[in-house]
Design a protein around this motif. Structure first.
Motif, short mmCIF file in Angstrom:
data_model
loop_
_atom_site.label_atom_id
_atom_site.label_comp_id
_atom_site.label_asym_id
_atom_site.label_seq_id
_atom_site.Cartn_x
_atom_site.Cartn_y
_atom_site.Cartn_z
N GLY A 73 0.79 -1.22 0.00
CA GLY A 73 0.00 0.00 0.00
C GLY A 73 0.81 1.26 0.00
N ALA A 74 2.11 1.18 -0.34
CA ALA A 74 2.95 2.37 -0.42
C ALA A 74 2.93 2.91 -1.84
CB ALA A 74 4.37 2.06 0.02
N THR A 75 3.01 4.23 -1.97
CA THR A 75 3.08 4.85 -3.29
C THR A 75 4.54 5.05 -3.68
OG1 THR A 75 0.98 5.99 -2.94
CG2 THR A 75 2.43 6.87 -4.65
N ALA A 96 3.09 4.03 -8.85
CA ALA A 96 2.57 2.68 -8.66
C ALA A 96 2.34 2.47 -7.18
CB ALA A 96 3.54 1.64 -9.19
N ILE A 97 1.47 1.52 -6.85
CA ILE A 97 1.19 1.17 -5.46
C ILE A 97 1.65 -0.26 -5.23
CG2 ILE A 97 -0.61 0.85 -3.73
CD1 ILE A 97 -2.24 2.97 -5.18
N THR A 98 2.40 -0.46 -4.14
CA THR A 98 2.93 -1.80 -3.87
C THR A 98 1.81 -2.76 -3.50
OG1 THR A 98 3.35 -1.21 -1.57
CG2 THR A 98 5.16 -0.90 -3.12
N ASP A 99 1.96 -4.02 -3.93
CA ASP A 99 0.95 -5.03 -3.62
C ASP A 99 1.23 -5.66 -2.26
OD1 ASP A 99 3.05 -6.80 -3.97
OD2 ASP A 99 2.37 -7.52 -5.93
N ASP A 100 0.55 -6.76 -1.95
CA ASP A 100 0.70 -7.42 -0.65
C ASP A 100 2.12 -7.91 -0.40
OD1 ASP A 100 -1.94 -6.96 -0.19
OD2 ASP A 100 -2.60 -8.97 -0.77
N GLN A 101 2.90 -8.15 -1.46
CA GLN A 101 4.28 -8.61 -1.32
C GLN A 101 5.28 -7.46 -1.34
OE1 GLN A 101 4.75 -11.84 -0.64
NE2 GLN A 101 2.50 -12.01 -0.80
N GLY A 102 4.75 -6.21 -1.45
CA GLY A 102 5.63 -5.06 -1.51
C GLY A 102 6.17 -4.79 -2.91
N TYR A 103 5.64 -5.47 -3.93
CA TYR A 103 6.15 -5.35 -5.30
C TYR A 103 5.57 -4.11 -5.98
CZ TYR A 103 6.85 -6.27 -10.27
OH TYR A 103 7.19 -6.15 -11.61
N TYR A 104 6.40 -3.46 -6.82
CA TYR A 104 5.96 -2.32 -7.61
C TYR A 104 6.60 -2.40 -8.99
CZ TYR A 104 10.57 -0.19 -7.22
OH TYR A 104 11.91 0.05 -7.32
N LEU A 105 6.01 -1.69 -9.97
CA LEU A 105 6.55 -1.59 -11.33
C LEU A 105 6.28 -0.19 -11.85
CD1 LEU A 105 7.71 -2.65 -14.00
CD2 LEU A 105 5.39 -3.47 -14.57
#
Length: 642
Positions: free
Chosen positions: A134-136, A146-155
């Protein structure tokens, strides 16, 4: 080698301070002194003392060189240009500066054109290593996010425009983290610090604004989530959007302050310091300082200072300082210091210090220190310190100003100012004035005045009442009316024997200072006897003992006999001076002289010869137009029951 160098040679100074405008940092005046200190130490000290942060590639700077510097009241931009030289330039992003080379080779530009940089990776808690969801994550320059998913992943997909880019990670419970890297595709895992004691959800005006139906209707949930908890971190001179997040500020629009903002249909922005125009809807998460105009609706999460115009609705979660104009409704969840104008209603949950003007209703949850004008109703849950004017009804607690209404004024507190109503005024206590055509009501005490064409009610009258009927419990003031009824007032029954109507009974109602007299009397109980009904008023003055009085009465008796029965009015006016003493509790004997004056028409004598039998004798006779007058001094005596 280049990738490794840009990744490792990164410097960030994170300082919490005041947000600056587009040119606020570089124009700030600097006083600074350094003697034979490292170049890098000097620029770090400059940043710390002037509340800004910056990013740079140390390979571009002589970081270990020793320099001496002394400046007094010089612009920061001048100081930095002196230190950096002409081959480097500064790009400002809010209160963050990025140092770049001023020019690149044609080969570099050609190699970078026509493609995007792809940055992807994971955001981790630096202490625990856990994923941060949930981080921007956004690029400072292009605003791609982008917003990070439950695993902290972003693109991130970032346009290739400069050799270096700044990537920022932000969330409500994180310390904002910015890194500067070369503009090349890569995997980039970023550790962030989570301060202890800070929760993940920050409540407040902006986040509360996001729950409004109008915001949910026009703004996509993903874009709203991107903005929540980030604060105002960026500034733009101008932005254009078609709908929220489809415009020049992309999904970062909710954290950007704009000087000029144009929303073709609808917009969702951080703040406005200038002018914002919307075809339909403007949503501003923080504040508006300037002008905001929308075809349908404006919604602001914090303060509005300036002018706000909407075809239908204005909604403000913070204070309004200025002017609000809406076709239907203005809503302020804080206070108003200015003017509200609405075709239907104005609602303020805080204090009103200005003017509310509505076609139907004005509502203020707290004190009104200004003016409420409404076609139908004004309501102030707390005090009215200035003025309420309504076509139908005004309501407030304590009224130290004025209430003016076509029908009803209501105060469930004290009236220290005045109430003027076409029909009725109500209050608890009246210290000043109530004026009504029908009814005035004071549930407790009247200290001031009640003036009504029909009736006044005051439980305790310590002031003044003037009306056809005055009603209450106790009275120590003055009540003047045709009928005065007080439960603990001057209420007496009298039996009279007089020179005109020997057998009479009277009822005295009112106060000692002013009471009404209702009576009936007759000369006897045989057929065709003269009789009459009496109305008058008088005052009683206590003398000597507690129950001894002098009474001064003025009465008018319509004298009739069994043959006339109200066919003509034959007025007998009597002025009485009576002395009374009480030989025992509960009753009083009185007697005194009476000046009497009888008026009649000469033509009445043929049909009503009994008229000349009324005066026992004549002290004077005269004529007044078509009427004759006979005067004499008579007497009356009787018994009064206390």
């Amino acid at each position: 080698m280049g990738v490794r160098r840009f990744s490792l040679l990164f410097v960030l100074i994170a300082l919490s301070g005041t947000l600056f405008g587009q040119s606020g940092i570089l124009r700030s005046q600097v006083n600074f002194q350094a003697e034979n200190e490292r170049f890098e130490d000097v620029i770090l000290a400059l940043a710390e003392e002037n509340n800004f942060s910056f990013s740079y590639n140390p390979s571009m700077l002589p970081v270990d060189s020793l320099i001496s510097l002394r400046v007094e009241n010089s612009p920061l931009k001048t100081v930095l240009v002196t230190l950096l030289g002409k081959e480097l330039e500064m790009k400002q992003r809010g209160n963050h500066l990025v140092i770049l080379r001023t020019r690149y080779t044609l080969d570099q530009r050609s190699a970078q054109s026509g493609k995007n940089t792809r940055i992807e990776g994971y955001i981790r808690d630096a202490s625990s290593g856990l994923s941060v969801s949930g981080a921007t994550v956004y690029d400072v320059a292009s605003l791609n996010s982008a917003i990070t998913d439950d695993q902290g992943y972003y693109l991130l997909e970032i346009p290739v425009e400069t050799p270096v880019i700044g990537i920022t990670v932000s969330r409500a419970d994180l310390r904002d983290t910015t890194i500067v890297i070369s503009n090349e595709s890569r995997n980039l895992n970023i550790p962030v610090a989570v301060p202890k004691g800070i929760g993940a959800g920050l409540s407040g005006g902006p986040d509360r604004l996001d729950t409004l139906k109008i915001v949910k209707m026009v703004a996509a949930e993903e874009g709203v989530f991107t903005s929540q908890g980030l604060g105002l971190s960026l500034y733009r001179t101008a932005q254009i959007s078609v709908v929220p997040f489809v415009g020049t500020n992309l999904k970062m629009s909710g954290v950007i302050t704009n000087k000029y903002s144009l929303n073709v249909l609808a917009g969702y922005n951080g703040a406005t310091k200038g002018i914002e125009l919307g075809g339909l809807v403007n949503v501003t998460r923080y504040y508006v300082k300037g002008v905001q105009i929308a075809g349908l609706s404006n919604a602001v999460g914090h303060e509005t200072s300036g002018v706000q115009l909407a075809g239908l609705f204005n909604t403000n979660l913070g204070i309004v300082k200025g002017v609000q104009i809406a076709g239907v409704n203005n809503l302020v969840l804080d206070s108003l210091k200015g003017v509200q104008i609405s075709g239907v209603s104005n609602v303020i949950q805080g204090r009103t210090d200005g003017v509310q003007l509505a076609g139907v209703i004005n509502f203020a949850l707290k004190d009104v220190d200004g003016v409420q004008l409404a076609g139908v109703t004004n309501i102030a849950v707390r005090d009215v310190n200035k003025l309420q004017i309504a076509g139908v009804m005004n309501l407030g607690k304590d009224i130290s100003g004025a209430q003016i209404a076509g029908v009803l004024n209501g105060s469930y507190g004290n009236v220290r100012g005045f109430q003027i109503a076409g029909i009725m005024n109500t209050s608890r206590n009246v210290s000043s004035l109530q004026l009504a055509s029908i009814l005035n009501v004071a549930a407790d005490t009247v200290f001031g005045a009640q003036l009504a064409a029909v009736m006044n009610f005051g439980r305790h009258n310590r002031g003044f009442q003037l009306g056809l009927i005055n009603i209450g419990d106790t009275v120590s003031g003055a009540s003047i009316g045709l009928i005065n009824l007080f439960l603990r007032g001057y209420n007496k029954i009298e039996l009279h024997y007089s020179d005109v109507l020997p057998y009479s009974a009277r009822l005295l109602l009112g106060t000692q200072r002013f009471y009404n007299i209702f009576g009936i009397g007759t000369q006897g109980f045989e057929t065709n006897n003269v009789w009459g009904y009496t109305y008058g008023f008088g005052s009683a003055f206590r003398i000597g003992r507690k129950r001894n009085f002098i009474n001064l009465n003025l009465t008018i008796t319509d004298v009739q006999n069994d043959a006339t029965w109200f066919e003509h009015v034959i007025p007998l006016t009597r002025l009485e001076l009576l002395a009374g003493f009480s030989p025992g509790k509960g009753w009083l004997l009185f007697a005194g002289p009476v000046w009497s004056n009888l008026l009649y028409k000469q033509s009445d004598l043929e049909d009503y010869p009994f008229i000349l039998d009324i005066p026992p004798y004549s002290m004077y006779e005269g004529s007044f137009g078509s009427r004759q007058a006979i005067g004499w001094i008579g007497f009356t005596a009787g018994l009064r029951f206390l």
